[in-house]
Structures are given as structure tokens and as C-alpha cells.
Design an enzyme around this catalytic site. Structure first.
Site, PDB file in Angstrom:
ATOM      1  N   VAL A  16       0.836  -1.212   0.000  1.00 28.59           N
ATOM      2  CA  VAL A  16       0.000   0.000   0.000  1.00 28.59           C
ATOM      3  C   VAL A  16       0.871   1.262   0.000  1.00 28.59           C
ATOM      4  CG1 VAL A  16      -1.808   1.277   1.224  1.00 28.59           C
ATOM      5  CG2 VAL A  16      -1.869  -1.227   1.183  1.00 28.59           C
ATOM      6  N   GLU A 130     -10.410   5.174   6.113  1.00 26.05           N
ATOM      7  CA  GLU A 130     -11.281   4.620   5.062  1.00 26.05           C
ATOM      8  C   GLU A 130     -10.739   3.306   4.497  1.00 26.05           C
ATOM      9  OE1 GLU A 130     -14.371   6.141   3.580  1.00 26.05           O
ATOM     10  OE2 GLU A 130     -14.260   3.991   3.266  1.00 26.05           O
ATOM     11  N   VAL A 133     -11.353  -0.780   5.871  1.00 26.22           N
ATOM     12  CA  VAL A 133     -12.455  -1.699   5.568  1.00 26.22           C
ATOM     13  C   VAL A 133     -12.749  -1.659   4.070  1.00 26.22           C
ATOM     14  CG1 VAL A 133     -14.845  -2.333   6.048  1.00 26.22           C
ATOM     15  CG2 VAL A 133     -13.471  -1.257   7.831  1.00 26.22           C
ATOM     16  N   ILE A 137     -13.254   0.797  -1.549  1.00 26.63           N
ATOM     17  CA  ILE A 137     -14.688   1.120  -1.541  1.00 26.63           C
ATOM     18  C   ILE A 137     -15.002   2.185  -0.492  1.00 26.63           C
ATOM     19  CG2 ILE A 137     -17.029   0.177  -1.329  1.00 26.63           C
ATOM     20  CD1 ILE A 137     -15.827  -2.601  -1.830  1.00 26.63           C
ATOM     21  N   GLU A 191      -2.498 -15.536   1.040  1.00 24.71           N
ATOM     22  CA  GLU A 191      -1.130 -15.490   1.549  1.00 24.71           C
ATOM     23  C   GLU A 191      -0.661 -16.908   1.871  1.00 24.71           C
ATOM     24  OE1 GLU A 191      -0.312 -12.550   4.402  1.00 24.71           O
ATOM     25  OE2 GLU A 191      -1.659 -11.093   3.479  1.00 24.71           O
ATOM     26  N   LYS A 206     -13.071  -6.059  10.531  1.00 24.59           N
ATOM     27  CA  LYS A 206     -13.837  -5.098   9.734  1.00 24.59           C
ATOM     28  C   LYS A 206     -15.278  -4.994  10.247  1.00 24.59           C
ATOM     29  CE  LYS A 206     -10.887  -5.988   5.769  1.00 24.59           C
ATOM     30  NZ  LYS A 206     -10.634  -6.889   4.628  1.00 24.59           N
ATOM     31  N   GLY A 305      -5.434  -4.651  -2.536  1.00 29.40           N
ATOM     32  CA  GLY A 305      -4.489  -4.331  -3.602  1.00 29.40           C
ATOM     33  C   GLY A 305      -3.861  -2.978  -3.340  1.00 29.40           C
TER      34      GLY A 305
HETATM   35  N1  LIG Z   1      -2.366  -4.956   0.941  1.00 30.80           N
HETATM   36  C1  LIG Z   1      -3.660  -4.674   0.842  1.00 30.80           C
HETATM   37  O1  LIG Z   1      -4.300  -4.980  -0.167  1.00 30.80           O
HETATM   38  C2  LIG Z   1      -4.365  -3.937   1.953  1.00 30.80           C
HETATM   39  C3  LIG Z   1      -5.725  -3.612   1.814  1.00 30.80           C
HETATM   40  C4  LIG Z   1      -6.367  -2.900   2.825  1.00 30.80           C
HETATM   41  C5  LIG Z   1      -5.680  -2.562   3.972  1.00 30.80           C
HETATM   42  N2  LIG Z   1      -4.360  -2.928   4.084  1.00 30.80           N
HETATM   43  C6  LIG Z   1      -3.668  -2.555   5.311  1.00 30.80           C
HETATM   44  O2  LIG Z   1      -2.577  -1.697   4.985  1.00 30.80           O
HETATM   45  C7  LIG Z   1      -1.512  -1.905   5.897  1.00 30.80           C
HETATM   46  C8  LIG Z   1      -0.242  -2.207   5.115  1.00 30.80           C
HETATM   47  O3  LIG Z   1      -0.425  -3.382   4.341  1.00 30.80           O
HETATM   48  P1  LIG Z   1       0.618  -3.790   3.192  1.00 30.80           P
HETATM   49  O4  LIG Z   1      -0.046  -4.884   2.433  1.00 30.80           O
HETATM   50  O5  LIG Z   1       1.092  -2.588   2.457  1.00 30.80           O
HETATM   51  O6  LIG Z   1       1.818  -4.398   4.071  1.00 30.80           O
HETATM   52  P2  LIG Z   1       3.299  -4.727   3.594  1.00 30.80           P
HETATM   53  O7  LIG Z   1       3.366  -4.855   2.118  1.00 30.80           O
HETATM   54  O8  LIG Z   1       3.766  -5.865   4.432  1.00 30.80           O
HETATM   55  O9  LIG Z   1       4.117  -3.416   4.006  1.00 30.80           O
HETATM   56  C9  LIG Z   1       4.427  -3.100   5.337  1.00 30.80           C
HETATM   57  C10 LIG Z   1       5.459  -1.981   5.330  1.00 30.80           C
HETATM   58  O10 LIG Z   1       5.731  -1.642   6.686  1.00 30.80           O
HETATM   59  C11 LIG Z   1       7.145  -1.612   6.868  1.00 30.80           C
HETATM   60  N3  LIG Z   1       7.408  -1.958   8.256  1.00 30.80           N
HETATM   61  C12 LIG Z   1       7.174  -3.110   8.899  1.00 30.80           C
HETATM   62  N4  LIG Z   1       7.558  -3.037  10.187  1.00 30.80           N
HETATM   63  C13 LIG Z   1       8.055  -1.782  10.346  1.00 30.80           C
HETATM   64  C14 LIG Z   1       8.615  -1.087  11.438  1.00 30.80           C
HETATM   65  N5  LIG Z   1       8.735  -1.663  12.642  1.00 30.80           N
HETATM   66  N6  LIG Z   1       9.022   0.198  11.248  1.00 30.80           N
HETATM   67  C15 LIG Z   1       8.925   0.786  10.038  1.00 30.80           C
HETATM   68  N7  LIG Z   1       8.382   0.169   8.961  1.00 30.80           N
HETATM   69  C16 LIG Z   1       7.966  -1.096   9.120  1.00 30.80           C
HETATM   70  C17 LIG Z   1       7.691  -2.619   5.892  1.00 30.80           C
HETATM   71  O11 LIG Z   1       9.048  -2.320   5.625  1.00 30.80           O
HETATM   72  P3  LIG Z   1       9.891  -3.126   4.521  1.00 30.80           P
HETATM   73  O12 LIG Z   1       9.361  -2.675   3.194  1.00 30.80           O
HETATM   74  O13 LIG Z   1      11.270  -2.692   4.751  1.00 30.80           O
HETATM   75  O14 LIG Z   1       9.625  -4.570   4.795  1.00 30.80           O
HETATM   76  C18 LIG Z   1       6.787  -2.378   4.683  1.00 30.80           C
HETATM   77  O15 LIG Z   1       7.270  -1.318   3.910  1.00 30.80           O
HETATM   78  C19 LIG Z   1      -1.982  -3.016   6.843  1.00 30.80           C
HETATM   79  O16 LIG Z   1      -2.565  -2.462   7.998  1.00 30.80           O
HETATM   80  C20 LIG Z   1      -3.047  -3.732   6.039  1.00 30.80           C
HETATM   81  O17 LIG Z   1      -4.001  -4.385   6.844  1.00 30.80           O
HETATM   82  C21 LIG Z   1      -3.683  -3.582   3.107  1.00 30.80           C
END
Ligand SMILES: NC(=O)c1ccc[n+]([C@@H]2O[C@H](COP(=O)([O-])OP(=O)(O)OC[C@H]3O[C@@H](n4cnc5c(N)ncnc54)[C@H](OP(=O)(O)O)[C@@H]3O)[C@@H](O)[C@H]2O)c1
Length: 429
Positions: A16, A130, A133, A137, A191, A206, A305
Site C-alpha cells: 500500500v 477509510e 475496511v 470502496i 497469503e 472489519k 491491492g
Molecule cells: N495490501 C492490501 O491490499 C491492503 C488492503 C487494505 C488494507 N491494508 C492494510 O494496509 C496496511 C499495510 O499493508 P501492506 O499490504 O502494504 O503491508 P506490507 O506490504 O507488508 O508493508 C508493510 C510496510 O511496513 C514496513 N514496516 C514493517 N515493520 C516496520 C517497522 N517496525 N518500522 C517501520 N516500517 C515497518 C515494511 O518495511 P519493509 O518494506 O522494509 O519490509 C513495509 O514497507 C496493513 O494495515 C493492512 O491491513 C492492506
């Protein structure tokens, strides 16, 4: 337009966060025009600083997220790290140092939303989420703002794309759960460890957030009844089809008919093919809202995504920046109604029960008596016999979950009932 930029700290630059950074850069002029001031990416906190991050200047990258949120010149912190810690402490520290916060973190908001809202209010800052959840959307803002003058009675949603992909595959191909999960994993929809999705933890978080906003009541994660979808079988889909239904993993937030309490739950359920949620295919999400004045509303789109989720994050960023410029804050937590959250036993719905029974005279009457003794009225019964054994499919009228549980317990004790093959709730009628 103000020329001094608003400074944004990005915590996390993964799926994200990297898209948030990209859109902030590529749409900088439009964002500035819409906000009334330019927005500047002032720092990006990550875990692995040496990773190449396209479009993110290396000098902005830091592993010291705490120092970044404590800088004092940051206007908005965007938290897209995920999980409880260090996200919770970083958000609280951000408020203490004068920043507003945009987060996509459903797990944290479901667990600690009340405390985080209180911290935002104490420091006169915004907390927007936003993206937490159903990804792209628009849902939190419609519930919190557009429907603020209405009374929401029910929120029924497909809020997890992974499980919808798996169930849709099972429905359309006749595949079993494991086969459909393997395909979802191969295509990147699930995953390596799919527990959070398939056991309903993600959807439960959610549901807690949605119920809280919809009913102006604090709903904690522990208040949400949760059942995963790993036990759903191809036979369940065959039964659903015979009833003109399909099966979806639903998050259901409901106000009791007397209006005095609410419930929130996540479980697989049969829904009629005529219901708008039945046609939500693949990894898409949709949320069906029933309110007193508006009637029925359906929100549909990509629930996850990088780019879709970043769209929701950016929408919040624009809103929070505008508030910042006008020296105000948007709506905070609204929990004034403080309705009690009832346990699952109080939920009233219909049920589809599949029993393996002995194929001999009197069994049907015996089974029907057990239902009657527990006050569960039968709508339809279908029986199929084979080699001295038979399967009995009972569909009930509306009954409480407690009454149904009592019925099933008693049925299991009957000598003629060899086993309870499946119990599924029937929703959306
Ligand atoms: N992915 C989706 O489709 C989606 C949809 C809705 C909501 N979300 C929410 O969005 C959030 C992020 O999801 P994501 O999929 O983007 O996760 P992600 O790809 O795993 O990215 C997490 C990021 O956080 C960094 N990070 C982890 N621990 C850290 C720390 N202690 N200090 C500083 N940075 C740290 C990671 O660093 P590195 O890059 O160095 O590993 C990475 O850049 C979550 O809350 C998730 O529930 C995601």
C-alpha cells in the site's frame, strides 16, 4: 493557494505505502489544487532501508519511525505498516507531536479504536481510516457522514476478497475447499499462511469497525462472533444450489428488531441468488447497507491491492489536509448510543441443516419432534435414502441461534441420527 507545503510522514512502504508514495508524486499538482496547498513527502519509515523503492528518494527513507513522527513539523502521518505494535505507539506519538493520522490498519482499529480516537480528540487531531475496511470502496465516510442523518439497521458485507475468491471458485467449478485455496495461493489472492482470511479474523476486525460506526456504539473485536469457512464443502454448495442459493463468508452487523441491542458476526452463510451480494465474484468486495430512510444501498469494488487501497488512503489524506488548513477536524468517534452488544445465541435467522440418519420409518417424526421441543419451526424437509442410510435436509423458519444449538445437541443424541453433516445459516431474505 498556500505555497508552504503540508508535510507527510509515510510509515511503511510495502504493497500500500509504495502506491501512496507513487500517487502523491505523480498527482502532486492535482492534490495541491484540491487541498489548497502542496503536500510534501517528508520521510518514509521502513524496516529494510536498503531495498530499492522506485520513486522514493533514498534520503527520505529511515528505519527510525519514532524519530520521524516526533519531528514536530509533520502535519499528517500515514500509517501503512499494519499490525498492533509498533503502529499503535507510533500513532499515539504522532498525535502527541501535533500530527493527524491516516491509517489502513483494521486490526489495530478493531482492537484499540476507542483509545486511538480518544488520543486524537485529546490533541485536537484527525484519525481517518477509510482504507481499513474494504480497500478502495468508500464505506466509512458514507456511513459516518452521508448516512449521519439516517438510522442504519443492518450492514451485510463480503469484506474479504481471498475468501470470496475461494468460495466463488468452489461455486463455479465444483472444486473442494483445498483445491480452491491452492488456486487462490498460486494466483496471489491468498497469503502463504491464509489463517487470518479463511478463519474470518480479518473480516471480524472489519465487522467490529463497521458495527461501531453504523450503530454509534463501541463494538470490540471480542464482541464479534467468528466462524471461518474451511469447513464449507462441495456438498454444501450442491445443497445451496438446490435452494436457489450460493454461499458467501459474510460480515453481518444488525440492530435487533426492538432496536435495544446490536450484534456483529462473521460466518459462511447461504444467500439467495437473487440477492445483490450473490453476484459478487472473484476477489471483489461488496457491502449492503439497510437503513430506515434510504432503504437498501450497495457499495461494491476492489477490497484490496496496493493501488485501490492507496486510493482510499489518498482520499483521507486530502480530507485531513483540508481540515488542517482550515484549522478544524472532521468527525471523531460517535459512540453516544452505547447499545449493548448481544451474544450470538440471541441472533435470529434461518438455518439449513444436513443430517445423516437411519433410513427407517419414524425417523422423520423423531427429528421433527426435537425441532418442535426447542421451538424451532421447520420450513422444508428433503429426504434422500440410500442402502439403509438417508440424508435429511431441514430448512427452518427464523429461530434464535441458542434454540438452534439446543436442537442440534439433542439431535446428536438420537440413535437414528448418525451425524450432523453441516449447519449453515441462511441470510439475505
Ligand atoms: N495490501 C492490501 O491490499 C491492503 C488492503 C487494505 C488494507 N491494508 C492494510 O494496509 C496496511 C499495510 O499493508 P501492506 O499490504 O502494504 O503491508 P506490507 O506490504 O507488508 O508493508 C508493510 C510496510 O511496513 C514496513 N514496516 C514493517 N515493520 C516496520 C517497522 N517496525 N518500522 C517501520 N516500517 C515497518 C515494511 O518495511 P519493509 O518494506 O522494509 O519490509 C513495509 O514497507 C496493513 O494495515 C493492512 O491491513 C492492506
Amino acid at each position: 493557494m498556500r505555497t508552504r507545503p503540508l508535510k507527510v510522514a509515510l510509515l511503511g512502504c510495502g504493497v500500500v505505502g509504495s502506491e501512496v508514495a507513487r500517487i502523491m508524486t505523480t498527482h502532486a499538482d492535482d492534490l495541491a489544487a484540491r487541498i489548497g496547498a502542496p503536500v510534501e513527502l517528508a520521510g518514509v519509515a521502513v524496516r529494510r532501508p536498503d531495498r530499492v523503492r522506485e520513486g522514493v528518494p533514498a534520503e527520505l527513507v529511515t528505519t527510525d519511525a519514532t524519530a520521524l513522527v516526533k519531528r514536530g513539523d509533520i502535519d499528517v502521518v500515514v500509517e501503512v505498516i499494519g499490525g498492533i505494535e509498533p503502529a499503535r505507539t507510533l500513532i499515539t506519538t504522532a498525535f502527541e507531536h501535533g500530527a493527524s493520522v491516516v491509517s489502513a490498519n483494521k486490526a489495530l482499529l478493531a482492537q484499540d479504536g476507542a483509545a486511538l480516537h480518544a488520543a486524537a480528540e485529546e490533541h485536537g487531531r484527525d484519525l481517518y481510516y477509510e482504507a481499513a475496511v474494504a480497500g478502495a470502496i468508500p464505506l466509512i465516510r458514507p456511513l459516518r457522514e452521508s448516512l449521519a442523518g439516517d438510522k442504519v439497521n443492518r450492514v451485510l458485507g463480503i469484506v474479504n476478497g481471498t475468501t470470496n475468491f475461494i468460495l466463488d471458485k468452489m461455486d463455479s467449478t465444483g472444486a473442494g475447499y483445498q483445491e480452491a485455496l491452492d488456486e487462490a495461493t498460486a494466483l496471489g489472492y491468498a497469503e502463504a499462511d491464509p489463517t487470518a482470511d479463511v478463519e474470518g479474523f480479518d473480516a471480524a476486525a472489519k465487522a467490529a469497525i463497521l458495527a461501531g460506526i453504523a450503530f454509534h456504539t463501541r463494538v470490540r473485536l471480542d464482541d464479534v462472533y467468528r466462524e471461518g469457512m474451511t469447513e464449507v464443502t462441495a456438498a454444501d454448495f450442491a445443497s445451496a444450489k438446490e435452494m436457489g442459493c450460493t454461499i458467501k463468508l459474510l460480515a453481518i452487523c444488525e440492530r435487533a428488531r426492538d432496536g435495544a441491542s446490536v450484534t456483529a458476526r462473521v460466518h459462511p452463510a447461504m444467500i439467495p441468488l437473487s440477492h445483490p451480494l450473490a453476484s459478487v465474484r472473484g476477489a471483489y468486495n461488496a457491502v449492503f447497507v439497510e437503513s430506515e430512510a434510504a432503504g437498501q444501498l450497495m457499495f461494491y469494488g476492489p477490497g484490496a491491492g496496493g493501488s485501490p487501497t492507496a486510493s482510499a488512503v489518498l482520499g483521507d489524506l486530502v480530507a485531513v489536509c483540508r481540515n488542517r488548513l482550515s484549522g478544524t477536524t472532521g468527525p471523531g468517534e460517535s459512540a453516544y448510543a452505547a447499545l449493548p452488544v448481544s451474544p450470538m445465541g440471541d441472533v435470529v435467522t434461518r438455518y439449513h441443516i444436513s443430517l445423516d440418519v437411519a433410513d427407517k420409518p419414524g425417523v422423520l417424526a423423531q427429528v421433527a419432534t426435537v425441532f418442535a421441543e426447542h421451538g424451532v419451526s421447520i420450513d422444508t424437509v428433503r429426504q434422500q435414502g440410500k442402502d439403509g442410510e438417508a440424508s435429511l435436509v431441514v430448512v427452518t423458519h427464523r429461530a434464535s441461534d441458542a434454540a438452534l444449538s439446543g436442537t442440534v445437541e439433542a439431535l446428536r443424541k438420537l440413535d437414528t441420527v448418525r451425524g450432523v453433516a453441516s449447519i449453515m445459516r441462511v441470510e439475505g431474505e
